[in-house]
Scaffold this motif. Structure first.
Motif, mmCIF file in Angstrom:
data_model
loop_
_atom_site.group_PDB
_atom_site.id
_atom_site.type_symbol
_atom_site.label_atom_id
_atom_site.label_comp_id
_atom_site.label_asym_id
_atom_site.label_seq_id
_atom_site.Cartn_x
_atom_site.Cartn_y
_atom_site.Cartn_z
ATOM 1 N N MET A 1 0.795 -1.270 0.012
ATOM 2 C CA MET A 1 -0.169 0.029 -0.027
ATOM 3 C C MET A 1 0.959 1.128 0.057
ATOM 4 O O MET A 1 0.413 2.150 -0.682
ATOM 5 C CB MET A 1 -0.882 0.057 1.271
ATOM 6 N N ASP A 2 1.947 1.261 0.558
ATOM 7 C CA ASP A 2 2.942 2.295 0.654
ATOM 8 C C ASP A 2 3.520 2.674 -0.787
ATOM 9 O O ASP A 2 3.716 3.556 -1.150
ATOM 10 C CB ASP A 2 4.166 2.020 1.512
ATOM 11 N N ARG A 3 3.857 1.353 -1.395
ATOM 12 C CA ARG A 3 4.352 1.621 -2.681
ATOM 13 C C ARG A 3 3.292 2.386 -3.680
ATOM 14 O O ARG A 3 3.538 3.147 -4.420
ATOM 15 C CB ARG A 3 4.740 -0.018 -3.592
ATOM 16 N N PHE A 4 2.042 1.733 -3.592
ATOM 17 C CA PHE A 4 0.986 2.332 -4.240
ATOM 18 C C PHE A 4 0.920 3.863 -3.989
ATOM 19 O O PHE A 4 0.852 4.886 -4.688
ATOM 20 C CB PHE A 4 -0.502 1.856 -3.475
ATOM 21 N N LYS A 5 0.929 4.361 -2.709
ATOM 22 C CA LYS A 5 0.924 5.554 -2.082
ATOM 23 C C LYS A 5 1.994 6.558 -2.781
ATOM 24 O O LYS A 5 1.630 7.776 -2.775
ATOM 25 C CB LYS A 5 0.663 5.842 -0.674
ATOM 26 N N SER A 6 3.264 5.893 -2.887
ATOM 27 C CA SER A 6 4.310 6.877 -3.318
ATOM 28 C C SER A 6 4.395 6.887 -4.882
ATOM 29 O O SER A 6 5.717 6.938 -5.268
ATOM 30 C CB SER A 6 5.555 6.346 -2.622
ATOM 31 N N ARG A 7 3.592 6.442 -5.563
ATOM 32 C CA ARG A 7 3.743 6.185 -7.138
ATOM 33 C C ARG A 7 3.975 7.689 -7.738
ATOM 34 O O ARG A 7 3.426 8.705 -7.016
ATOM 35 C CB ARG A 7 2.134 6.048 -7.974
ATOM 36 N N ARG A 8 4.715 7.824 -8.576
ATOM 37 C CA ARG A 8 5.146 9.017 -9.397
ATOM 38 C C ARG A 8 3.969 9.191 -10.356
ATOM 39 O O ARG A 8 3.702 10.756 -10.587
ATOM 40 C CB ARG A 8 6.479 8.990 -10.142
ATOM 41 N N THR A 9 3.401 8.473 -10.931
ATOM 42 C CA THR A 9 2.282 8.755 -11.958
ATOM 43 C C THR A 9 0.827 8.049 -11.450
ATOM 44 O O THR A 9 0.948 7.362 -10.407
ATOM 45 C CB THR A 9 2.588 8.105 -13.001
ATOM 46 N N PRO A 10 -0.223 8.542 -11.618
ATOM 47 C CA PRO A 10 -1.493 8.136 -11.220
ATOM 48 C C PRO A 10 -1.561 6.751 -11.750
ATOM 49 O O PRO A 10 -1.076 6.171 -12.458
ATOM 50 C CB PRO A 10 -2.643 8.799 -11.781
#
Ligand SMILES: Cc1ncc(COP(=O)(O)O)c(C=O)c1O
Length: 390
Positions: A216-225
Protein backbone atom coordinates in the motif's frame (compact mmCIF):
# COMPACT_ATOMS: atom_id res chain seq x y z
CA UNK A 1 -30.52 -34.15 0.54
CA UNK A 2 -29.19 -31.39 -1.68
CA UNK A 3 -31.69 -29.06 -3.34
CA UNK A 4 -29.44 -28.83 -6.41
CA UNK A 5 -30.80 -30.34 -9.62
CA UNK A 6 -29.04 -33.60 -10.54
CA UNK A 7 -25.93 -32.79 -12.52
CA UNK A 8 -22.61 -34.19 -13.64
CA UNK A 9 -19.92 -33.73 -10.98
CA UNK A 10 -17.75 -30.75 -11.83
CA UNK A 11 -14.16 -31.68 -11.06
CA UNK A 12 -12.29 -29.24 -13.25
CA UNK A 13 -9.75 -26.99 -11.49
CA UNK A 14 -12.41 -24.34 -10.97
CA UNK A 15 -15.23 -23.49 -10.96
CA UNK A 16 -16.00 -26.29 -8.51
CA UNK A 17 -18.94 -28.05 -6.85
CA UNK A 18 -20.60 -25.83 -4.23
CA UNK A 19 -22.19 -26.33 -0.84
CA UNK A 20 -25.96 -25.87 -0.70
CA UNK A 21 -25.59 -23.18 1.97
CA UNK A 22 -23.40 -21.09 -0.32
CA UNK A 23 -25.84 -21.37 -3.21
CA UNK A 24 -28.82 -20.69 -0.96
CA UNK A 25 -27.24 -17.54 0.41
CA UNK A 26 -27.18 -16.16 -3.13
CA UNK A 27 -30.97 -16.37 -3.34
CA UNK A 28 -31.07 -13.18 -1.28
CA UNK A 29 -33.68 -10.50 -1.86
CA UNK A 30 -32.34 -7.33 -3.49
CA UNK A 31 -30.61 -4.96 -1.12
CA UNK A 32 -29.15 -1.52 -1.45
CA UNK A 33 -25.38 -1.79 -1.49
CA UNK A 34 -25.27 1.04 1.05
CA UNK A 35 -27.89 -0.38 3.43
CA UNK A 36 -26.69 -1.08 6.98
CA UNK A 37 -27.42 -4.80 6.62
CA UNK A 38 -25.39 -5.20 3.43
CA UNK A 39 -22.57 -2.99 4.69
CA UNK A 40 -22.33 -5.32 7.71
CA UNK A 41 -22.19 -8.41 5.48
CA UNK A 42 -19.48 -6.90 3.27
CA UNK A 43 -17.53 -5.49 6.22
CA UNK A 44 -17.54 -8.85 8.03
CA UNK A 45 -16.48 -10.62 4.84
CA UNK A 46 -13.40 -8.38 4.52
CA UNK A 47 -12.47 -9.03 8.15
CA UNK A 48 -12.95 -12.80 7.74
CA UNK A 49 -10.62 -12.74 4.76
CA UNK A 50 -7.82 -11.58 7.06
CA UNK A 51 -8.22 -14.91 8.87
CA UNK A 52 -8.27 -16.90 5.65
CA UNK A 53 -5.03 -15.26 4.48
CA UNK A 54 -3.54 -15.58 7.97
CA UNK A 55 -2.81 -11.92 8.58
CA UNK A 56 -3.33 -10.02 11.81
CA UNK A 57 -1.25 -7.04 10.75
CA UNK A 58 -3.61 -4.03 10.74
CA UNK A 59 -1.65 -2.58 7.80
CA UNK A 60 -2.77 -5.49 5.57
CA UNK A 61 -5.56 -4.46 3.22
CA UNK A 62 -8.21 -6.80 1.80
CA UNK A 63 -10.05 -5.95 -1.44
CA UNK A 64 -13.08 -7.73 -2.92
CA UNK A 65 -14.07 -6.41 -6.33
CA UNK A 66 -16.54 -7.62 -8.89
CA UNK A 67 -14.49 -9.33 -11.58
CA UNK A 68 -12.61 -12.58 -12.04
CA UNK A 69 -9.15 -13.62 -10.90
CA UNK A 70 -7.62 -11.83 -13.87
CA UNK A 71 -8.58 -8.48 -12.34
CA UNK A 72 -5.98 -9.16 -9.62
CA UNK A 73 -3.24 -8.98 -12.26
CA UNK A 74 -4.60 -5.65 -13.54
CA UNK A 75 -4.69 -4.33 -9.96
CA UNK A 76 -1.02 -5.16 -9.48
CA UNK A 77 0.02 -3.92 -12.92
CA UNK A 78 -1.82 -0.61 -12.64
CA UNK A 79 -1.14 0.24 -8.96
CA UNK A 80 2.07 -1.36 -7.68
CA UNK A 81 4.46 -0.85 -10.59
CA UNK A 82 4.89 1.88 -13.17
CA UNK A 83 5.54 2.05 -16.89
CA UNK A 84 9.13 1.11 -17.80
CA UNK A 85 9.84 -0.60 -14.46
CA UNK A 86 10.97 -4.21 -14.17
CA UNK A 87 9.01 -7.25 -13.01
CA UNK A 88 10.25 -10.81 -12.68
CA UNK A 89 7.60 -13.41 -13.51
CA UNK A 90 8.32 -16.92 -12.25
CA UNK A 91 6.81 -19.14 -14.91
CA UNK A 92 5.41 -22.59 -14.16
CA UNK A 93 2.81 -22.68 -16.94
CA UNK A 94 0.16 -20.81 -18.91
CA UNK A 95 -0.75 -18.39 -16.13
CA UNK A 96 2.81 -17.00 -15.93
CA UNK A 97 2.57 -16.06 -19.62
CA UNK A 98 -0.78 -14.37 -18.99
CA UNK A 99 0.40 -12.42 -15.93
CA UNK A 100 3.43 -11.24 -17.96
CA UNK A 101 1.13 -10.22 -20.85
CA UNK A 102 -1.03 -8.25 -18.42
CA UNK A 103 2.01 -6.43 -16.96
CA UNK A 104 3.25 -5.63 -20.47
CA UNK A 105 -0.15 -4.17 -21.35
CA UNK A 106 0.60 -1.44 -18.79
CA UNK A 107 4.10 -0.80 -20.14
CA UNK A 108 5.91 -2.84 -17.47
CA UNK A 109 9.07 -4.72 -18.52
CA UNK A 110 8.15 -8.28 -17.56
CA UNK A 111 10.94 -10.86 -17.70
CA UNK A 112 9.87 -14.46 -17.38
CA UNK A 113 12.03 -17.06 -15.68
CA UNK A 114 10.86 -20.28 -17.26
CA UNK A 115 11.25 -23.88 -16.15
CA UNK A 116 10.68 -26.98 -18.29
CA UNK A 117 7.02 -28.08 -18.32
CA UNK A 118 6.16 -29.67 -14.94
CA UNK A 119 9.10 -28.09 -13.15
CA UNK A 120 9.70 -24.74 -11.49
CA UNK A 121 12.58 -22.23 -11.56
CA UNK A 122 15.24 -23.07 -8.95
CA UNK A 123 16.07 -20.78 -6.03
CA UNK A 124 19.56 -20.28 -7.53
CA UNK A 125 18.06 -19.11 -10.85
CA UNK A 126 15.68 -16.77 -9.03
CA UNK A 127 18.53 -15.33 -6.96
CA UNK A 128 20.61 -14.74 -10.09
CA UNK A 129 17.72 -12.99 -11.86
CA UNK A 130 17.08 -10.74 -8.86
CA UNK A 131 20.73 -9.80 -8.37
CA UNK A 132 21.28 -9.19 -12.10
CA UNK A 133 18.50 -6.58 -12.45
CA UNK A 134 16.63 -4.75 -9.69
CA UNK A 135 12.94 -5.70 -9.92
CA UNK A 136 10.02 -3.78 -8.48
CA UNK A 137 7.92 -6.92 -8.21
CA UNK A 138 8.36 -10.66 -8.46
CA UNK A 139 5.28 -12.72 -9.29
CA UNK A 140 4.79 -16.34 -8.27
CA UNK A 141 1.94 -18.54 -9.47
CA UNK A 142 1.31 -20.60 -6.35
CA UNK A 143 -0.43 -23.38 -8.28
CA UNK A 144 -0.32 -23.07 -12.04
CA UNK A 145 -3.67 -24.50 -13.06
CA UNK A 146 -2.37 -25.42 -16.51
CA UNK A 147 0.31 -27.78 -15.17
CA UNK A 148 -0.62 -28.52 -11.55
CA UNK A 149 2.83 -27.26 -10.49
CA UNK A 150 3.06 -25.99 -6.92
CA UNK A 151 5.58 -23.25 -6.16
CA UNK A 152 7.39 -23.05 -2.84
CA UNK A 153 6.15 -19.58 -1.94
CA UNK A 154 7.67 -19.61 1.55
CA UNK A 155 11.18 -20.41 0.29
CA UNK A 156 10.97 -17.92 -2.59
CA UNK A 157 9.72 -15.18 -0.25
CA UNK A 158 12.62 -15.82 2.16
CA UNK A 159 15.06 -15.58 -0.73
CA UNK A 160 13.55 -12.37 -2.13
CA UNK A 161 13.62 -10.67 1.28
CA UNK A 162 17.27 -11.64 1.69
CA UNK A 163 18.63 -10.68 -1.74
CA UNK A 164 16.22 -7.96 -2.89
CA UNK A 165 14.33 -6.65 0.16
CA UNK A 166 12.46 -3.88 -1.68
CA UNK A 167 10.98 -6.16 -4.33
CA UNK A 168 7.27 -6.71 -3.76
CA UNK A 169 6.32 -10.40 -3.55
CA UNK A 170 3.12 -10.99 -5.50
CA UNK A 171 1.43 -14.39 -5.28
CA UNK A 172 -1.18 -15.51 -7.79
CA UNK A 173 -3.20 -17.70 -5.43
CA UNK A 174 -6.19 -18.18 -7.73
CA UNK A 175 -5.78 -21.96 -7.59
CA UNK A 176 -4.42 -22.17 -4.04
CA UNK A 177 -6.18 -19.90 -1.55
CA UNK A 178 -8.44 -22.13 0.52
CA UNK A 179 -6.56 -25.37 -0.07
CA UNK A 180 -2.80 -24.73 0.10
CA UNK A 181 -1.09 -23.23 3.14
CA UNK A 182 -0.56 -19.47 2.74
CA UNK A 183 0.73 -17.51 5.73
CA UNK A 184 0.58 -13.90 4.60
CA UNK A 185 2.30 -12.37 7.66
CA UNK A 186 4.67 -15.20 8.54
CA UNK A 187 5.96 -15.43 4.95
CA UNK A 188 6.07 -11.62 4.64
CA UNK A 189 4.10 -11.51 1.38
CA UNK A 190 2.99 -8.28 -0.32
CA UNK A 191 0.01 -9.42 -2.37
CA UNK A 192 -2.03 -12.58 -2.68
CA UNK A 193 -4.59 -12.50 -5.48
CA UNK A 194 -7.38 -14.99 -5.81
CA UNK A 195 -10.89 -15.52 -7.14
CA UNK A 196 -14.16 -16.79 -5.72
CA UNK A 197 -14.67 -19.87 -7.88
CA UNK A 198 -11.91 -22.23 -6.81
CA UNK A 199 -10.97 -23.54 -3.36
CA UNK A 200 -12.90 -20.79 -1.58
CA UNK A 201 -16.03 -22.45 -2.94
CA UNK A 202 -18.20 -19.68 -4.41
CA UNK A 203 -19.62 -19.02 -7.84
CA UNK A 204 -17.29 -17.11 -10.19
CA UNK A 205 -17.40 -13.31 -10.23
CA UNK A 206 -15.23 -11.96 -7.43
CA UNK A 207 -11.61 -10.88 -7.45
CA UNK A 208 -10.30 -11.28 -3.88
CA UNK A 209 -6.99 -9.79 -2.78
CA UNK A 210 -4.84 -9.09 0.27
CA UNK A 211 -2.08 -6.47 0.16
CA UNK A 212 0.63 -5.70 2.72
CA UNK A 213 1.33 -2.31 4.28
CA UNK A 214 4.50 -2.27 2.15
CA UNK A 215 2.42 -2.75 -1.02
CA UNK A 216 0.00 0.00 0.00
CA UNK A 217 2.96 2.34 0.69
CA UNK A 218 4.33 1.53 -2.78
CA UNK A 219 0.95 2.47 -4.24
CA UNK A 220 0.81 5.71 -2.25
CA UNK A 221 4.29 6.77 -3.36
CA UNK A 222 3.67 6.33 -7.12
CA UNK A 223 5.10 9.06 -9.35
CA UNK A 224 2.24 8.67 -11.83
CA UNK A 225 -1.50 8.06 -11.26
CA UNK A 226 -2.76 4.46 -11.42
CA UNK A 227 -2.94 3.40 -15.07
CA UNK A 228 -6.50 2.04 -14.87
CA UNK A 229 -9.81 3.54 -13.81
CA UNK A 230 -11.87 0.50 -12.69
CA UNK A 231 -8.80 -1.22 -11.19
CA UNK A 232 -7.48 1.89 -9.45
CA UNK A 233 -6.66 1.45 -5.77
CA UNK A 234 -7.24 5.19 -5.41
CA UNK A 235 -10.88 4.49 -6.21
CA UNK A 236 -11.26 1.25 -4.23
CA UNK A 237 -9.15 1.75 -1.11
CA UNK A 238 -11.56 4.15 0.66
CA UNK A 239 -14.48 1.88 -0.25
CA UNK A 240 -12.85 -1.20 1.30
CA UNK A 241 -11.79 0.76 4.39
CA UNK A 242 -15.28 2.20 4.81
CA UNK A 243 -17.06 -1.14 4.42
CA UNK A 244 -14.79 -2.74 6.97
CA UNK A 245 -15.46 0.17 9.33
CA UNK A 246 -19.18 -0.51 8.67
CA UNK A 247 -19.69 2.78 6.83
CA UNK A 248 -21.63 2.97 3.55
CA UNK A 249 -19.54 3.90 0.53
CA UNK A 250 -19.73 3.82 -3.25
CA UNK A 251 -17.38 3.69 -6.21
CA UNK A 252 -18.94 0.96 -8.37
CA UNK A 253 -21.84 -1.31 -7.43
CA UNK A 254 -20.79 -4.52 -5.67
CA UNK A 255 -22.57 -7.78 -6.62
CA UNK A 256 -24.61 -8.02 -3.43
CA UNK A 257 -25.75 -11.65 -3.78
CA UNK A 258 -22.22 -12.84 -4.55
CA UNK A 259 -20.92 -11.04 -1.47
CA UNK A 260 -23.47 -13.01 0.56
CA UNK A 261 -22.16 -16.23 -0.98
CA UNK A 262 -18.59 -15.25 -0.15
CA UNK A 263 -19.57 -14.35 3.40
CA UNK A 264 -21.12 -17.80 3.84
CA UNK A 265 -18.17 -19.61 2.25
CA UNK A 266 -15.50 -17.78 4.24
CA UNK A 267 -17.49 -18.08 7.49
CA UNK A 268 -17.62 -21.83 6.92
CA UNK A 269 -13.91 -22.10 6.12
CA UNK A 270 -12.76 -20.00 9.08
CA UNK A 271 -15.09 -21.71 11.57
CA UNK A 272 -12.58 -24.59 11.58
CA UNK A 273 -8.81 -24.74 11.89
CA UNK A 274 -7.23 -23.85 8.54
CA UNK A 275 -4.59 -26.51 9.16
CA UNK A 276 -7.34 -29.16 9.07
CA UNK A 277 -8.56 -27.85 5.72
CA UNK A 278 -5.05 -27.91 4.23
CA UNK A 279 -4.49 -31.43 5.62
CA UNK A 280 -7.65 -32.89 4.07
CA UNK A 281 -6.77 -31.39 0.69
CA UNK A 282 -3.30 -32.85 0.99
CA UNK A 283 -4.60 -36.32 1.95
CA UNK A 284 -7.13 -36.30 -0.90
CA UNK A 285 -4.45 -35.21 -3.34
CA UNK A 286 -2.22 -38.07 -2.18
CA UNK A 287 -5.09 -40.50 -2.72
CA UNK A 288 -5.75 -39.21 -6.24
CA UNK A 289 -2.06 -39.25 -7.18
CA UNK A 290 -1.65 -42.80 -5.85
CA UNK A 291 -4.67 -43.96 -7.91
CA UNK A 292 -3.28 -42.25 -11.02
CA UNK A 293 0.10 -43.98 -10.51
CA UNK A 294 -1.67 -47.32 -10.03
CA UNK A 295 -3.16 -46.92 -13.50
CA UNK A 296 0.39 -46.53 -14.82
CA UNK A 297 -0.18 -42.85 -15.56
CA UNK A 298 2.18 -40.01 -14.74
CA UNK A 299 1.75 -36.35 -13.91
CA UNK A 300 3.09 -33.25 -15.61
CA UNK A 301 4.74 -32.36 -12.29
CA UNK A 302 7.08 -35.30 -11.78
CA UNK A 303 8.73 -34.32 -8.49
CA UNK A 304 6.42 -34.79 -5.49
CA UNK A 305 7.40 -31.41 -4.03
CA UNK A 306 6.22 -29.73 -7.27
CA UNK A 307 2.76 -31.31 -7.16
CA UNK A 308 -0.18 -29.18 -6.11
CA UNK A 309 -2.80 -30.45 -3.67
CA UNK A 310 -5.58 -28.62 -5.51
CA UNK A 311 -5.47 -30.60 -8.73
CA UNK A 312 -3.69 -33.30 -10.68
CA UNK A 313 -2.50 -32.86 -14.28
CA UNK A 314 -2.48 -36.38 -15.72
CA UNK A 315 -0.35 -37.19 -18.76
CA UNK A 316 -1.93 -39.61 -21.24
CA UNK A 317 0.16 -42.30 -22.92
CA UNK A 318 1.24 -41.88 -26.57
CA UNK A 319 -1.71 -42.58 -28.86
CA UNK A 320 -4.33 -41.17 -26.50
CA UNK A 321 -5.53 -37.59 -26.28
CA UNK A 322 -7.89 -35.82 -23.93
CA UNK A 323 -10.62 -36.11 -26.57
CA UNK A 324 -10.40 -39.92 -26.18
CA UNK A 325 -10.91 -39.86 -22.40
CA UNK A 326 -13.07 -36.86 -21.44
CA UNK A 327 -16.26 -38.15 -23.13
CA UNK A 328 -15.93 -41.46 -21.25
CA UNK A 329 -15.71 -39.55 -17.99
CA UNK A 330 -18.73 -37.45 -18.89
CA UNK A 331 -20.70 -40.60 -19.74
CA UNK A 332 -19.98 -41.66 -16.14
CA UNK A 333 -21.17 -38.34 -14.73
CA UNK A 334 -17.78 -36.73 -14.13
CA UNK A 335 -16.32 -33.61 -15.73
CA UNK A 336 -12.54 -33.15 -15.88
CA UNK A 337 -10.77 -30.46 -17.91
CA UNK A 338 -8.55 -30.92 -20.94
CA UNK A 339 -4.97 -29.66 -21.05
CA UNK A 340 -4.28 -25.92 -21.11
CA UNK A 341 -0.54 -25.62 -21.57
CA UNK A 342 -0.18 -24.35 -25.14
CA UNK A 343 2.65 -26.71 -26.15
CA UNK A 344 1.05 -29.98 -25.00
CA UNK A 345 -2.66 -29.29 -24.46
CA UNK A 346 -4.14 -32.43 -26.07
CA UNK A 347 -1.79 -34.82 -24.27
CA UNK A 348 -3.15 -34.50 -20.74
CA UNK A 349 -6.24 -34.02 -18.61
CA UNK A 350 -6.80 -32.07 -15.38
CA UNK A 351 -8.65 -33.28 -12.28
CA UNK A 352 -9.54 -30.56 -9.76
CA UNK A 353 -9.95 -31.70 -6.14
CA UNK A 354 -10.83 -28.66 -4.06
CA UNK A 355 -13.56 -27.40 -1.77
CA UNK A 356 -16.84 -29.21 -1.07
CA UNK A 357 -15.89 -32.28 -3.12
CA UNK A 358 -13.00 -32.79 -0.70
CA UNK A 359 -14.25 -31.37 2.60
CA UNK A 360 -17.89 -32.52 2.68
CA UNK A 361 -18.03 -36.05 4.17
CA UNK A 362 -21.53 -36.44 2.70
CA UNK A 363 -20.19 -36.40 -0.87
CA UNK A 364 -18.44 -39.21 -2.73
CA UNK A 365 -17.22 -37.06 -5.65
CA UNK A 366 -13.59 -38.13 -5.44
CA UNK A 367 -14.36 -41.85 -5.18
CA UNK A 368 -16.79 -41.59 -8.09
CA UNK A 369 -14.19 -39.74 -10.16
CA UNK A 370 -11.46 -42.30 -9.49
CA UNK A 371 -13.73 -45.18 -10.56
CA UNK A 372 -14.82 -43.22 -13.64
CA UNK A 373 -11.21 -42.40 -14.51
CA UNK A 374 -10.13 -46.03 -14.41
CA UNK A 375 -13.11 -47.19 -16.48
CA UNK A 376 -12.91 -44.37 -19.02
CA UNK A 377 -9.15 -44.81 -19.40
CA UNK A 378 -9.36 -48.57 -19.98
CA UNK A 379 -12.24 -48.06 -22.41
CA UNK A 380 -10.21 -45.44 -24.35
CA UNK A 381 -7.15 -47.74 -24.50
CA UNK A 382 -9.27 -50.61 -25.82
CA UNK A 383 -10.95 -48.39 -28.40
CA UNK A 384 -7.50 -47.48 -29.74
CA UNK A 385 -6.14 -51.02 -29.50
CA UNK A 386 -3.52 -49.86 -26.97
CA UNK A 387 -2.11 -51.49 -23.88
CA UNK A 388 -2.04 -49.73 -20.50
CA UNK A 389 1.35 -49.08 -18.96
CA UNK A 390 0.68 -51.02 -15.75
C1 LIG B 1 -3.50 -19.61 -11.45
C2 LIG B 1 -4.54 -18.79 -12.10
N1 LIG B 1 -4.37 -17.47 -12.20
C3 LIG B 1 -5.27 -16.67 -12.76
C4 LIG B 1 -6.43 -17.18 -13.29
C5 LIG B 1 -7.41 -16.27 -13.92
O1 LIG B 1 -8.60 -16.28 -13.18
P1 LIG B 1 -10.00 -15.99 -13.87
O2 LIG B 1 -10.23 -17.02 -14.90
O3 LIG B 1 -10.95 -16.07 -12.69
O4 LIG B 1 -9.94 -14.63 -14.44
C6 LIG B 1 -6.68 -18.55 -13.23
C7 LIG B 1 -7.88 -19.15 -13.80
O5 LIG B 1 -8.10 -20.31 -13.82
C8 LIG B 1 -5.70 -19.36 -12.61
O6 LIG B 1 -5.89 -20.68 -12.52
Amino acid sequence: MSFQAPHNTLLIPGPIELDDVVLQSMAHYPESHVSPAFVKTFGETLTLLRRLFQTTNPASQPFVISGSGTLGWDMVASNLIEKGEDALVLHTGYFGDSFAACLETYGVRATQLKAPIGDRPSLEEIQRALVETPRKVVTITHVDTSTGVLSDVKAIAELVRRVSPDTLIIVDGVCSVGCEEIAFDAWDLDAVLTASQKAIGCPPGLSIMMYSGRAMDRFKSRRTPPSSYYASMANWLPIMQNYEALKPSYFATPPTQLIHALHTAVTKITSKQLAERFAIHSQTSDRVKAAVAKLGLTQLAVKPENQSHAMTAIRLPPGLTSADVLPGLLKRGVIFAGGLHREIAPTYIRFGHMGASVTDPGRDDIEKALVALEDAYIEALRAKGLQGQS
